[in-house]
Write a protein that holds these residues in place. Structure first.
Motif, short mmCIF file in Angstrom:
data_model
loop_
_atom_site.label_atom_id
_atom_site.label_comp_id
_atom_site.label_asym_id
_atom_site.label_seq_id
_atom_site.Cartn_x
_atom_site.Cartn_y
_atom_site.Cartn_z
N TRP A 39 0.82 -1.22 0.00
CA TRP A 39 0.00 0.00 0.00
C TRP A 39 0.85 1.26 0.00
O TRP A 39 1.72 1.43 0.85
CB TRP A 39 -0.93 0.00 1.21
N PHE A 40 0.57 2.16 -0.94
CA PHE A 40 1.21 3.48 -0.95
C PHE A 40 0.43 4.40 -0.04
O PHE A 40 -0.80 4.32 0.05
CB PHE A 40 1.27 4.04 -2.38
N MET A 41 1.15 5.29 0.62
CA MET A 41 0.56 6.19 1.61
C MET A 41 1.44 7.41 1.79
O MET A 41 2.45 7.55 1.10
CB MET A 41 0.38 5.46 2.94
N GLN A 42 1.08 8.25 2.75
CA GLN A 42 1.86 9.42 3.08
C GLN A 42 2.99 9.03 4.01
O GLN A 42 2.85 8.10 4.81
CB GLN A 42 0.98 10.46 3.81
N ALA A 43 4.08 9.76 3.94
CA ALA A 43 5.13 9.61 4.93
C ALA A 43 4.58 10.10 6.26
O ALA A 43 3.76 11.01 6.31
CB ALA A 43 6.36 10.42 4.53
N GLY A 44 5.03 9.48 7.33
CA GLY A 44 4.57 9.83 8.67
C GLY A 44 4.51 8.57 9.51
O GLY A 44 4.93 7.50 9.08
N GLY A 45 3.95 8.70 10.71
CA GLY A 45 3.88 7.52 11.55
C GLY A 45 3.25 7.79 12.89
O GLY A 45 2.67 8.86 13.12
N ILE A 83 11.00 2.47 4.83
CA ILE A 83 10.47 2.78 3.51
C ILE A 83 11.18 1.94 2.45
O ILE A 83 12.40 1.91 2.37
CB ILE A 83 10.62 4.28 3.18
N GLU A 84 10.38 1.28 1.62
CA GLU A 84 10.91 0.49 0.51
C GLU A 84 10.95 1.30 -0.78
O GLU A 84 11.83 1.13 -1.60
CB GLU A 84 10.02 -0.76 0.31
N GLU A 85 9.97 2.19 -0.94
CA GLU A 85 9.84 2.92 -2.20
C GLU A 85 9.17 4.27 -1.95
O GLU A 85 8.29 4.40 -1.11
CB GLU A 85 8.97 2.09 -3.15
N ALA A 86 9.61 5.28 -2.68
CA ALA A 86 8.98 6.60 -2.68
C ALA A 86 8.74 6.99 -4.13
O ALA A 86 9.58 6.73 -4.99
CB ALA A 86 9.88 7.63 -1.99
N ILE A 87 7.59 7.61 -4.39
CA ILE A 87 7.24 7.94 -5.76
C ILE A 87 6.53 9.29 -5.79
O ILE A 87 5.70 9.59 -4.95
CB ILE A 87 6.36 6.83 -6.38
N GLU A 107 13.22 10.37 9.74
CA GLU A 107 13.57 8.93 9.76
C GLU A 107 13.24 8.25 8.44
O GLU A 107 14.00 7.42 7.96
CB GLU A 107 12.80 8.22 10.89
N GLU A 108 12.09 8.57 7.86
CA GLU A 108 11.61 7.85 6.67
C GLU A 108 12.15 8.39 5.36
O GLU A 108 12.47 7.61 4.46
CB GLU A 108 10.08 7.87 6.62
N ILE A 109 12.19 9.73 5.22
CA ILE A 109 12.57 10.30 3.91
C ILE A 109 13.63 11.39 4.01
O ILE A 109 13.89 12.09 3.03
CB ILE A 109 11.33 10.81 3.14
N GLY A 110 14.26 11.54 5.19
CA GLY A 110 15.37 12.47 5.33
C GLY A 110 14.99 13.93 5.30
O GLY A 110 15.84 14.78 5.04
N VAL A 111 13.74 14.27 5.59
CA VAL A 111 13.28 15.66 5.48
C VAL A 111 13.26 16.33 6.85
O VAL A 111 12.75 15.77 7.82
CB VAL A 111 11.85 15.70 4.86
N SER A 157 1.73 16.07 17.73
CA SER A 157 1.60 15.56 16.36
C SER A 157 2.65 16.20 15.45
O SER A 157 3.22 15.52 14.60
CB SER A 157 0.19 15.77 15.82
N LEU A 158 2.95 17.48 15.64
CA LEU A 158 3.98 18.12 14.83
C LEU A 158 5.36 17.55 15.16
O LEU A 158 6.18 17.34 14.26
CB LEU A 158 3.95 19.64 15.01
N GLY A 159 5.61 17.28 16.42
CA GLY A 159 6.88 16.66 16.82
C GLY A 159 7.04 15.27 16.20
O GLY A 159 8.12 14.90 15.73
N ALA A 160 5.94 14.50 16.20
CA ALA A 160 5.97 13.18 15.58
C ALA A 160 6.23 13.29 14.07
O ALA A 160 7.00 12.51 13.51
CB ALA A 160 4.66 12.44 15.83
N LEU A 161 5.59 14.27 13.44
CA LEU A 161 5.80 14.47 12.01
C LEU A 161 7.26 14.79 11.71
O LEU A 161 7.85 14.21 10.80
CB LEU A 161 4.89 15.58 11.48
N ARG A 162 7.84 15.70 12.48
CA ARG A 162 9.26 16.03 12.29
C ARG A 162 10.13 14.79 12.39
O ARG A 162 10.99 14.54 11.55
CB ARG A 162 9.73 17.04 13.34
N ARG A 163 9.93 14.00 13.45
CA ARG A 163 10.73 12.80 13.67
C ARG A 163 10.53 11.78 12.55
O ARG A 163 11.50 11.27 11.97
CB ARG A 163 10.34 12.18 15.02
N GLU A 164 9.28 11.50 12.20
CA GLU A 164 8.98 10.49 11.19
C GLU A 164 9.48 10.89 9.80
O GLU A 164 10.02 10.06 9.07
CB GLU A 164 7.48 10.21 11.14
N LEU A 165 9.30 12.15 9.41
CA LEU A 165 9.76 12.56 8.07
C LEU A 165 11.27 12.47 7.96
O LEU A 165 11.79 12.10 6.91
CB LEU A 165 9.28 13.97 7.74
#
Length: 169
Positions: A64-70, A136-140, A88-92, A78-86
């Protein structure tokens, strides 16, 4: 553009926008969820670029494709979680004021049978390509109309795609 993990190493370098930095770091969709479990609280990002494309990710071992986050951890905003997850997952990394809160949305969890997610969804504009990291396995990058035919998480199909159409109109 598809980015995928190759031999466990992230691919591509990226540009920045709106204070966003790209860090350099070397199941089936359920039916009706049960009420016996509380919703899974997550922070997710509707990320687009100047060309109007959406960034979708696919976690390792899923389809399943979805948004980055967690998941939002105990005591975390929620903003702190977004910062951490982005990161960890996509280097942002993003500057204060660049993430716009779009609301809280609920949908069946894509990878946890009989569970619901309750997502704080934020909007970010990004330039460049993500650097694939943990989970993350794939980003598109994909246009909204093209995403319709992809295997999408319920949150993405039911809420994110309609939100992206509203943002682009």
């Amino acid at each position: 553009m598809r980015l995928a993990r190759t031999c466990g190493r992230p691919q591509a370098k990226a540009a920045v926008a709106c204070g966003i930095e790209i860090g350099d770091r070397s199941a089936s969709v359920p039916g009706v969820p049960t009420a016996s479990h509380p919703p899974i609280r997550i922070a997710a990002a509707l990320i687009d670029d100047a060309e109007g494309r959406l960034l979708l990710v696919r976690k390792a071992g899923t389809r399943w494709f979805m948004q980055a986050g967690g998941k939002i951890e105990a005591g975390e905003s929620s903003l702190g979680a977004l910062r951490r997850e982005l990161f960890e997952e996509i280097g942002v990394k993003f500057a204060d004021g660049c993430a716009r809160h779009l609301g809280v949305f609920s949908a069946p969890a894509a990878n946890e049978p009989d569970r619901m997610v309750e997502a704080d969804v934020f909007y970010l504009r990004m330039a460049g390509d993500p650097i694939i990291g943990s989970e993350i396995e794939e980003a598109i990058w994909v246009r909204g109309a093209d995403a319709e035919s992809m295997p999408l998480a319920p949150l993405t199909r039911e809420h994110i795609l309609p939100l992206s159409r509203m943002l682009c109109s």
